[in-house]
Design an enzyme around this catalytic site. Structure first.
Site, PDB file in Angstrom:
ATOM      1  N   GLU A 161       0.774  -1.170   0.203  1.00  0.00           N
ATOM      2  CA  GLU A 161       0.037  -0.107  -0.103  1.00  0.00           C
ATOM      3  C   GLU A 161       0.920   1.257   0.079  1.00  0.00           C
ATOM      4  OE1 GLU A 161      -3.846   0.101   0.433  1.00  0.00           O
ATOM      5  OE2 GLU A 161      -3.793  -2.022  -0.218  1.00  0.00           O
ATOM      6  N   HIS A 229      -4.593   1.567   7.543  1.00  0.00           N
ATOM      7  CA  HIS A 229      -3.037   2.000   7.057  1.00  0.00           C
ATOM      8  C   HIS A 229      -2.284   2.406   8.386  1.00  0.00           C
ATOM      9  CE1 HIS A 229      -4.517   2.742   2.776  1.00  0.00           C
ATOM     10  NE2 HIS A 229      -3.847   1.835   2.798  1.00  0.00           N
ATOM     11  N   ASP A 231      -0.377   4.907   8.604  1.00  0.00           N
ATOM     12  CA  ASP A 231      -0.670   6.418   8.622  1.00  0.00           C
ATOM     13  C   ASP A 231      -1.765   6.931   9.245  1.00  0.00           C
ATOM     14  OD1 ASP A 231      -2.455   6.465   6.521  1.00  0.00           O
ATOM     15  OD2 ASP A 231      -1.014   7.485   5.135  1.00  0.00           O
ATOM     16  N   CYS A 345      -3.233  11.145   3.884  1.00  0.00           N
ATOM     17  CA  CYS A 345      -3.448  10.199   2.842  1.00  0.00           C
ATOM     18  C   CYS A 345      -3.222  11.031   1.348  1.00  0.00           C
ATOM     19  CB  CYS A 345      -4.777   9.947   2.920  1.00  0.00           C
ATOM     20  SG  CYS A 345      -5.120   8.993   4.352  1.00  0.00           S
TER      21      CYS A 345
HETATM   22  O1  SUG Z   1      -7.570   2.856   0.632  1.00  0.00           O
HETATM   23  N1  SUG Z   1     -10.615   5.015   0.824  1.00  0.00           N
HETATM   24  C1  SUG Z   1      -9.200   4.710   0.742  1.00  0.00           C
HETATM   25  C2  SUG Z   1      -8.536   5.768   1.666  1.00  0.00           C
HETATM   26  C3  SUG Z   1      -7.086   5.933   1.722  1.00  0.00           C
HETATM   27  C4  SUG Z   1      -6.459   6.448   2.836  1.00  0.00           C
HETATM   28  N2  SUG Z   1      -4.963   6.563   2.572  1.00  0.00           N
HETATM   29  C5  SUG Z   1      -4.165   6.680   3.549  1.00  0.00           C
HETATM   30  N3  SUG Z   1      -4.580   6.143   4.825  1.00  0.00           N
HETATM   31  N4  SUG Z   1      -2.859   6.665   3.576  1.00  0.00           N
HETATM   32  C6  SUG Z   1      -8.834   3.519   1.092  1.00  0.00           C
HETATM   33  O2  SUG Z   1      -9.415   2.744   2.052  1.00  0.00           O
HETATM   34  C7  SUG Z   1     -13.027   4.545  -0.266  1.00  0.00           C
HETATM   35  C8  SUG Z   1     -13.279   4.521  -1.730  1.00  0.00           C
HETATM   36  C9  SUG Z   1     -14.766   4.236  -1.578  1.00  0.00           C
HETATM   37  O3  SUG Z   1     -15.392   3.690  -0.786  1.00  0.00           O
HETATM   38  O4  SUG Z   1     -15.332   4.478  -2.664  1.00  0.00           O
HETATM   39  C10 SUG Z   1     -11.298   4.431  -0.125  1.00  0.00           C
HETATM   40  O5  SUG Z   1     -10.618   3.752  -1.336  1.00  0.00           O
END
Ligand code: SUG
Length: 420
Positions: A161, A229, A231, A345
């Site tokens: 990731e 994650h 982070d 993020c």
């Molecule tokens: O991968 N949300 C992302 C959020 C990513 C956050 N990034 C970090 N923490 N670095 C995920 O879960 C939601 C999309 C949806 O449900 O349509 C989403 O993919």
């Protein structure tokens, strides 16, 4: 001159709440809600403006083409015929969370003196698993200079990731540092997205010194509480590690290793008794950008952190007590937050000489104004996830994407085949 550059993902015109990420509590709670792509993109651009005002160097990564026709074709379907779930997965704007674009090891850490980037395969979540080809195409353009080595993703079945599960501690950005890879072990109620083999492979590819590389397990309790994650519960910058007490499976061992490798490290740990894991995750206190400004270590938190009494009390006390974090800046990214994406993020950190980066991927206030203009004119105001099949919506999203690439002189970005 080695500088930290924050590359923010521009929020794409298809930003919507389809609830695709199990284990991401915000995303699943907001499933089915109406999104505001235009406001979302403007919030992200306002954050970039605020970072420029702090004296930081700012870059961008582009939204991907949505729907992803190439991916749907590889599954022998298309946007009109796909099931609603597959259609939503092909429409996701999730590439906006640039911390998941790649893992970055700056040149001072690598044996060959190059800055290494490995694009993340994001294979655990179907809607994110098809991001990497377009991300790789962009990284190969932005970092074409021989100062960089851009790697293809780690192959399946090892989920990776990117920078969201990677931290770097160093005396200053341009000096050699200690790289920390945080992996996950499957077994809890939610998916474990970062396989330890993927972390190990990235470290080898990046020619890191094994003596200055740590592999640390994320605490299963944190994943079960919604920290999908690392982070979401920890962030590092230069000498400061800022983490929740329950972020890591074996915190004492990790902290001891870190102190041995970098005696000057400052570990700022927030006790669960003062801020619970639930409050930390709901407020995204740790999904902050920890950056170095002229005022010293500065934490850029989402407005949700100020709205949480326990979290804000902790931050106020830390500052009053002359803790390592000297300034706190608040940004409003609530459209992204509603899908589980905070300030950290939205950005990918690259330590490099900005003169070696393709200038089309760097921004100043004038370029941000240009992007804002395209967003105001072309981004949909709202998207109801029930309307994702609407051909008129698809046409509007595709036209908006083309308008942005034309404005940035980046129309070649996805037409050249950069995929090895
Ligand atoms: O991968 N949300 C992302 C959020 C990513 C956050 N990034 C970090 N923490 N670095 C995920 O879960 C939601 C999309 C949806 O449900 O349509 C989403 O993919």
């Amino acid at each position: 001159m080695q500088t930290e550059i924050n590359f923010d993902g521009i929020v794409g015109p298809s930003h919507n709440y389809a609830g695709l990420s199990a284990g991401n509590l915000a995303a699943t709670h907001n499933a089915g809600r109406i999104s505001h792509p235009r406001a979302a993109a403007l919030e992200g651009l306002a954050k970039m403006r605020a970072n420029l005002a702090l004296g930081l160097t700012q870059g961008i990564l582009l939204p991907h083409r949505r729907p992803d026709h190439r991916w749907l074709a590889s599954l022998a379907t298309d946007h009109a015929r796909a099931t609603p779930l597959l259609r939503a997965q092909a429409m996701s704007a999730s590439a906006m969370w640039a911390a998941n674009a790649a893992t970055v090891s700056p040149a001072p850490d690598a044996a060959d003196g190059r800055c290494h980037l490995t694009v993340a395969n994001l294979l655990t979540m179907p809607h994110r698993s098809h991001e990497w080809p377009e991300t790789l195409a962009q990284l190969r353009l932005a970092f074409a200079d021989p100062a960089f080595a851009v790697h293809a993703p780690v192959p399946p079945p090892f989920g990776d990731e990117g920078a969201a599960n990677h931290m770097r501690l160093c005396p200053s950005h341009g000096a050699p540092g200690v790289e920390v890879f945080v992996y996950t072990i499957a077994g809890g109620p939610f998916p474990a997205r970062q396989h330890p083999e993927a972390s190990a492979a990235v470290a080898r590819r990046h020619a890191l010194d094994p003596a200055k590389t740590l592999f640390v397990e994320q605490s299963p309790a944190a994943i079960a509480a919604g920290a999908f994650h690392n982070d979401v519960v920890a962030v590092a910058n230069e000498r400061v590690l800022f983490a929740h007490e329950q972020a890591f499976a074996e915190r004492e061992t990790f902290y001891a290793d870190l102190r041995r490798l970098m005696p000057a490290v400052e570990i700022v740990e927030v006790p669960a008794a003062e801020v619970s894991l639930a409050d930390a995750i709901a407020s995204y206190l740790f999904n902050a950008q920890l950056v170095t400004t002229r005022d010293g270590p500065t934490l850029i938190v989402p407005a949700e952190a100020r709205a949480n009494a326990a979290v804000w009390r902790w931050l106020e006390r830390h500052r009053a007590g002359n803790g390592p974090i000297r300034q706190v800046e608040v940004v409003d990214v609530k459209q992204s937050m509603a899908n589980g994406g905070g300030p950290a993020c939205l950005r990918l950190r690259v330590v490099a000489d900005p003169a070696r980066v393709d200038p089309r991927f760097l921004v100043d206030v004038e370029k941000i104004a240009l992007i804002e203009d395209v967003v105001r004119r072309c981004w949909p105001e709202t998207i109801d996830p029930a309307e994702l099949a609407d051909p008129a919506l698809v046409a509007a999203i595709e036209a908006a994407h083309r308008a942005l690439l034309d404005a940035l002189d980046l129309s070649d970005c996805f037409t050249i085949n950069h995929v090895a």
